[in-house]
Enzyme design. Sequence first.
Site, mmCIF file in Angstrom:
data_model
loop_
_atom_site.group_PDB
_atom_site.id
_atom_site.type_symbol
_atom_site.label_atom_id
_atom_site.label_comp_id
_atom_site.label_asym_id
_atom_site.label_seq_id
_atom_site.Cartn_x
_atom_site.Cartn_y
_atom_site.Cartn_z
ATOM 1 N N LEU A 586 0.822 -1.219 0.000
ATOM 2 C CA LEU A 586 0.000 0.000 0.000
ATOM 3 C C LEU A 586 0.851 1.262 0.000
ATOM 4 O O LEU A 586 0.482 2.266 -0.616
ATOM 5 C CB LEU A 586 -0.918 0.001 1.230
ATOM 6 C CG LEU A 586 -2.016 -1.075 1.263
ATOM 7 C CD1 LEU A 586 -2.820 -0.952 2.544
ATOM 8 C CD2 LEU A 586 -2.923 -0.949 0.049
ATOM 9 N N GLY A 587 1.973 1.234 0.685
ATOM 10 C CA GLY A 587 2.810 2.422 0.740
ATOM 11 C C GLY A 587 3.894 2.254 1.770
ATOM 12 O O GLY A 587 4.072 1.179 2.345
ATOM 13 N N ASP A 706 3.100 12.600 17.996
ATOM 14 C CA ASP A 706 3.427 12.821 16.588
ATOM 15 C C ASP A 706 2.164 13.160 15.794
ATOM 16 O O ASP A 706 1.894 12.588 14.730
ATOM 17 C CB ASP A 706 4.098 11.598 15.999
ATOM 18 C CG ASP A 706 4.772 11.885 14.658
ATOM 19 O OD1 ASP A 706 5.082 13.076 14.393
ATOM 20 O OD2 ASP A 706 4.984 10.943 13.872
#
Length: 869
Positions: A586-587, A706
């Site tokens: 997917l990435g 984050d």
Amino acid sequence: MLKKILAAPSVQIALLSALILMGMLFSLTPWEHLENRYYDFWGHHFRSPQEQPIVIVAIDEKSIRELGDWPWPRSRIAEMVRFLTSQQAGAMGILPLYTQPDANPGLLAIEETQKLLGDREWKGDKQAARTFQGMLSKVEEQLDQDAQLIETVRRGRNVVLPIRFTKGPEAATERNKMSGMLALCSLDAAALAAGTAETPSAEAQTTHTFRHKPITMTGVWEPFEALATKASGLGHLNLDEDRDGLFRSMPLLMEYKDRLFPAMPLQLAIRQTGGDLQDLTVGRNFFGQPCLRIKYLEIATDDQYRLLMNYDAAWTKARTYSFVDVLQGSLDPAIFRDNIILIGATGEEMTPFYRIGPHASAALVEISANVLGRILSTARLSRPAWAQPLEIAALLYFAFFLMFAIPRMETRVGASILGIFLFTWFVIGVALLLGYGYRIKPFGPAALACGGFVLITAAGYARKWRHEVIDANKHLGLHYQGQGLLDMAYERFMKCPLQDGSVKLLLYNLGLDFERKRMFGKALTIYHHIGRYGPFKDIEQRSSRLESPDGTLPAPVNGGNGKPPLLLLDGDIKPTFGRYEILRELGRGSMGTIYLGRDPKINREVAIKTLKYAEVVSGDLDQVKARFFREAEAAGKLSHPNIVSIYDVGEEHDMAYIAMELLNGGNLTRFCAAEHLLPVHQALSIVADVAVALDYAHNQGVIHRDIKPANIMLLEDGRVKVTDFGIALVVDASRTGTGILLGTPNYMSPEQVAGQTLDGRSDLFSLGIVLYELLVGAKPFRGDTINQIIYAIMHEAHPPVSDSEKNIPPCCQAIIEKLLAKGLDERFDAAARLAEAIAACMNELPHAAPATVSEIDAKVDPAADPRGD
């Protein structure tokens, strides 16, 4: 292959049968002791001989007490012979052996005196000398024991004297020349065998001679010649000793210097029938058993002319009379008339006793009487020629039963049936012995039955135990394989034999799992192991694909990033992480690659986030692994509609992974560009959802650390999900610390940049930066380097949103100012307060429906992937 053949129970039974058969044929059986004890017990229960004309005159202790110590003068034996002759006794056998004339000193003196009186130079009165000589002659006649014995033997009816054979090198020197009497009382061995064959052909003579193997002796002790020549026959008194020291047979014929000599009982039987030794023939009876024939007697023996004997104590005692009682004439004369008389010592101090049973012994005269009784009786003990074939047939029957019947039965049923067969076999043996006097040896087949059953049973239990162990290894291996512990499954499967096709299949599937785990070397090892036992499925093709021409694994093929592909080129084996199948990539995120996976148990698609250890500096691997699993730990504690769900976490041999909820949508990064900004109302709604999610996480003790547009997902249905707790800190005393800088610099709070202890207000500062970008389309703190950005965060004020050309409501400006305050006390004290402020702000704005993701995507590059990090 040979080991496999020898391991077969039927082959083992066949080999055991052959071994026992060889022992039976060559009399080399370890159970010979049992055979003898079996015969000793049942043989002594065999019926007594019928009433036979046999009388034993025993030189016993009573006779010794009344007549003097043994040995007696030979005149006393002569006196007994004269008495028995007067009583019209039949054949008589004298067992004491007199090999030398009697050396009487008185006779020698008389002979010297007579010689002196008869000398011509004698000067005395001749008349007186003749008178004196006559007196000396009478004294000499009275003192000459040998003369009396010789005379009574000559006058007696059919008196048989004993001889005794010896064997050995020293025995051959005792007498080199056979006496004439020995020749007269024996038969030519070759002539006897040839003359009595069933057919007179040379072939029959050869066969008969070959089958009969009489016991050969090398020396002999016989009566002195003057006595021997007056006897009607000579007969040996030798018994045949078995290996255990017991005497169970008497050779009726023994060979000496190529002549056959009868035993004394046989000689007496011949005399009793009125026959002659020359009338004796040898042959085989109806059953093919060797036998001796004389007149109406047919005596079954073995090939060595031995007659089986058993000692009947009661029968013997009834026929035994004391020597002194007989000599005194106190007995009925009818006892001796026409009966066979055996004269011999029965006292233990006068003659050796022979062991005829485990706990019985007897004198030679008693044993001879029993043998004579069996010769004259029809109730004889013998081992017929068909005994050994019967035993072999029983052996083969038991072997057949063990090989083909027992393996198909339950152990208890097989043991019961085999026990019945054994019992029947022994009953047959006892019935033949007691009923007909036929001796068979039952322990050979019985040894096969018992040994074979134990062998098969032990093999069955071993096979069952081996199958149980194999099944246990299979199940345990499958359990380990199901848990993803492939190395432990490999160890278990390798303990199972590959002859089992199911084991090949298990190993083959394990090899596929190793391929899925990218452990190609181990998969190749498994395929080679299976290949040693023949071809199986497509292992050759798989081995060829996994091997390069030089024998190494294939070089990685990838899209140019220099990293090995996770999916194989042919796509037939889909790699897995734990139980999840990897479908496609997917990435890539900040900590690893993200794949589309599928949970085969519930057929659910998931996102698999990985951390490949090879891409991490070895010195930092432990810290990065701990950081990666901290994300799973932090997110795993959270269950909220606006927080991505974590399903599973695991570690492969070369990477770690997290299986999480698959999100159909995209992150906010693309909506932070000035040309793709979302409507203010929708941007506030997204930030409000993130604030609700953060408030829940902060209450659970989790700080995201984050927050940035890349970690906020806007789904196709409009829902918002906060992702990537990869650098989250679980608020725990054991993990709280300072001086640690983690996160993305553009979105850090001042206290985070300073490395101070953080709380939820740090996440709110980062969320304020995200809201600023969503409304303005630019970052509030800018710089060309990280140091400049950090300095701006720490010391510079952000450009007011009012400076932008965007029409941003004042309430939004107030929210951003409060979120981006440098001081902690100046910000919202909780994310819930932020959510309330945004809700109040949104109420001031004109209502507008939020745009869908599809409408938003229409404004963005159509080629953009809606699924990001």
